[in-house]
Scaffold this active site. Structure first.
Site, short mmCIF file in Angstrom:
data_model
loop_
_atom_site.label_atom_id
_atom_site.label_comp_id
_atom_site.label_asym_id
_atom_site.label_seq_id
_atom_site.Cartn_x
_atom_site.Cartn_y
_atom_site.Cartn_z
N ALA A 1 0.54 -3.92 11.40
CA ALA A 1 2.27 -3.23 10.35
C ALA A 1 2.54 -1.75 10.19
O ALA A 1 1.01 -1.52 9.81
CB ALA A 1 2.36 -4.71 9.68
N LYS B 1 0.75 -1.39 -0.44
CA LYS B 1 -0.54 0.27 0.09
C LYS B 1 0.62 1.70 -0.34
O LYS B 1 0.95 2.40 -1.27
CB LYS B 1 -0.98 -0.09 0.88
CG LYS B 1 -2.13 -1.08 1.00
CD LYS B 1 -2.62 -1.08 2.99
CE LYS B 1 -3.67 -2.91 2.61
NZ LYS B 1 -4.50 -2.05 3.94
N ALA C 1 -1.07 0.89 6.56
CA ALA C 1 -0.26 0.16 8.25
C ALA C 1 -1.95 -1.17 7.30
O ALA C 1 -2.54 -1.26 6.53
CB ALA C 1 -1.50 0.49 8.96
N ASP C 2 -1.44 -2.25 7.90
CA ASP C 2 -2.52 -3.61 7.74
C ASP C 2 -2.49 -4.41 8.78
O ASP C 2 -1.70 -3.79 9.78
CB ASP C 2 -2.13 -4.37 6.56
CG ASP C 2 -3.11 -5.26 5.91
OD1 ASP C 2 -4.03 -4.53 5.33
OD2 ASP C 2 -3.29 -6.39 6.35
N GLN C 3 -3.36 -4.83 9.20
CA GLN C 3 -4.32 -5.88 10.18
C GLN C 3 -4.30 -7.09 9.97
O GLN C 3 -5.10 -7.03 8.86
CB GLN C 3 -5.11 -5.26 11.20
CG GLN C 3 -4.88 -6.17 12.54
CD GLN C 3 -6.23 -5.29 14.05
OE1 GLN C 3 -7.10 -5.11 13.32
NE2 GLN C 3 -5.56 -4.37 14.63
#
Length: 208
Positions: A121, A68, A84-86
């Site tokens: 993250a 991203k 960010a990612d989860q």
């Protein structure tokens, strides 16, 4: 806010490569000006080959955040981009944002009475190159839940329940689903905020 009262030192706002209102509001709340640009990437296409190779869930989150950040930063020359990612795993099974209320009911019922992990993250990038990254995890244990309670919760939470990988938002009614939470609150909300702030200071964007 005047420059003398601001902790933000960069000449332009931070670009947030995310459609998450929660992440945007977290940054705004600590005094970081934000410009939201939703990344145009196929997350499942990025994720599938990693999952097929058995890459751990935390590294999948890191890879998605990186994809991203790089995608948006290539289209915004010179700008600092945060993405960010989860990911969520429960006893080795990965979960995703529920597509609808029925899926949310099934997902919460599956997580009820069990402990799951959230992996959050972030990656910062400029001109298609990563500059900083971070990864943190939290452990959450849901109460044993009856179907009637799950239905009542989802009716109260509304569409917000579908915007989270777990089908809940801990900062709202979703807190009632849990008996134990271990980990940083910001990480649970989807952004390891303290690590992000530390990286911004290292990059000279925040006053020390």
């Amino acid at each position: 806010m005047s420059a003398s009262l601001s902790l933000w030192l960069a000449p332009e706002p931070l670009i947030l490569a995310s459609g998450s209102v929660t992440r945007r509001d977290m940054l705004l709340a600590v005094g970081i000006p934000v410009e939201v640009v939703k990344p145009e990437i196929d997350e499942r296409a990025v994720e599938k080959p990693l999952v097929d190779r058995g890459v751990p869930a935390d590294q999948v989150a890191a890879a998605l955040a990186c994809a991203k950040a790089l995608a948006v930063s290539r289209d915004r020359p010179g700008r600092l981009v945060l993405a960010a990612d989860q990911t969520l795993t429960c006893e080795g099974t990965a979960f995703h944002k529920p597509a609808d209320r029925t899926a949310a009911e099934r997902q919460i019922a599956s997580l009820a009475g069990r402990t799951h992990e959230l992996h959050s993250a972030f990656v910062m990038a400029r001109d298609g190159a990563p500059l900083a990254e971070g990864l943190e995890a939290a452990s959450l244990t849901m109460r044993a839940l009856q179907p009637d309670f799950i239905a009542r919760y989802l009716a109260m939470a509304g569409a917000a329940a579908l915007s989270s990988v777990g089908g809940y938002q801990l900062e709202g009614p979703g807190a009632q689903l849990f008996e134990k939470v271990e980990g940083d609150h910001f990480t649970i909300l989807g952004l390891p905020l303290l690590a992000v702030l530390a990286s911004l200071r290292e990059l000279g964007c925040l006053a020390g």
